[in-house]
Design an enzyme around this catalytic site. Sequence first.
Site, PDB file in Angstrom:
ATOM      1  N   ASP A 158       0.562  -1.269   0.103  1.00 42.73           N
ATOM      2  CA  ASP A 158       0.121  -0.257  -0.113  1.00 42.73           C
ATOM      3  C   ASP A 158       0.482   0.795  -0.163  1.00 42.73           C
ATOM      4  O   ASP A 158       1.650   1.875   1.030  1.00 42.73           O
ATOM      5  CB  ASP A 158      -0.786   0.191   0.920  1.00 42.73           C
ATOM      6  N   ASP A 206     -16.108  -3.799  -0.684  1.00 40.59           N
ATOM      7  CA  ASP A 206     -15.233  -3.223   1.012  1.00 40.59           C
ATOM      8  C   ASP A 206     -16.630  -3.254   2.030  1.00 40.59           C
ATOM      9  O   ASP A 206     -17.455  -2.612   1.910  1.00 40.59           O
ATOM     10  CB  ASP A 206     -14.527  -1.991   1.067  1.00 40.59           C
TER      11      ASP A 206
END
Length: 241
Positions: free
Chosen positions: A10, A131
């Site tokens: 990330d 998500d």
Amino acid sequence: MSLTLLPAVDVRDGKAVRLRQGESGSETDYGSPLDAARTWVEAGAQWIHLVDLDAAFGTGDNRAQLREIVHELGDRVNIEMSGGVRDDASLEAALEAGAARVNIGTAALENPDWTADVIRRHGDRVAVGLDVRGHTLAARGWVKEGGDLFETMAFLDSVGCSRYVVTDVSRDGMMSGPNLDLLREVAERTDAKVTASGGIARLDDLRAIRELESIGVDSAILGKSLYARAFTLEEALEVAR
């Protein structure tokens, strides 16, 4: 069959970071994204999950760093690119950079017609990130609600989505174990493949996810567990096989 593992890199402000529950400002800095990706490739990774957090949060982008990673490592590893892919320009930039697969998140909730067109054009090179908090989807870097999980899946299934990346937001980066019930619910409602994401903390978590292979959960993203050295990627790959 074996479980495919995707170590995550990330990227925020040009650095490899991990967040807690996806919250902006909760970053732990792990240095160079290229060094992180190189470490996972040298340990045997066949896939890397590469996330542009600035693009996801709308605070800029890290396209130069992501392109550098793909340029150096793309001939040795498959790269799944994620974060801020919401229109043709950002999608084409990811594909042209060399991504084997692109993960679409917010756009699947906010622009379903575009997402359907992208799925028709690019097939299994496109995955959709789901998500979730409970059964409610999270959008815009997880700061907005995005509708009902199963209603969204019904639409995406109808247009041919071939893969979902399922993350329980409350568990992401928390080392609290994956939400196996959620993974099972999603996999049992779709013919698409499912990638598990969020909460994996122990090798036993990977063994539990492997038990869901028969219903379509064929891969898992590893983040905090690797960076916090809960286990090595080599150990995880051995369990996955």
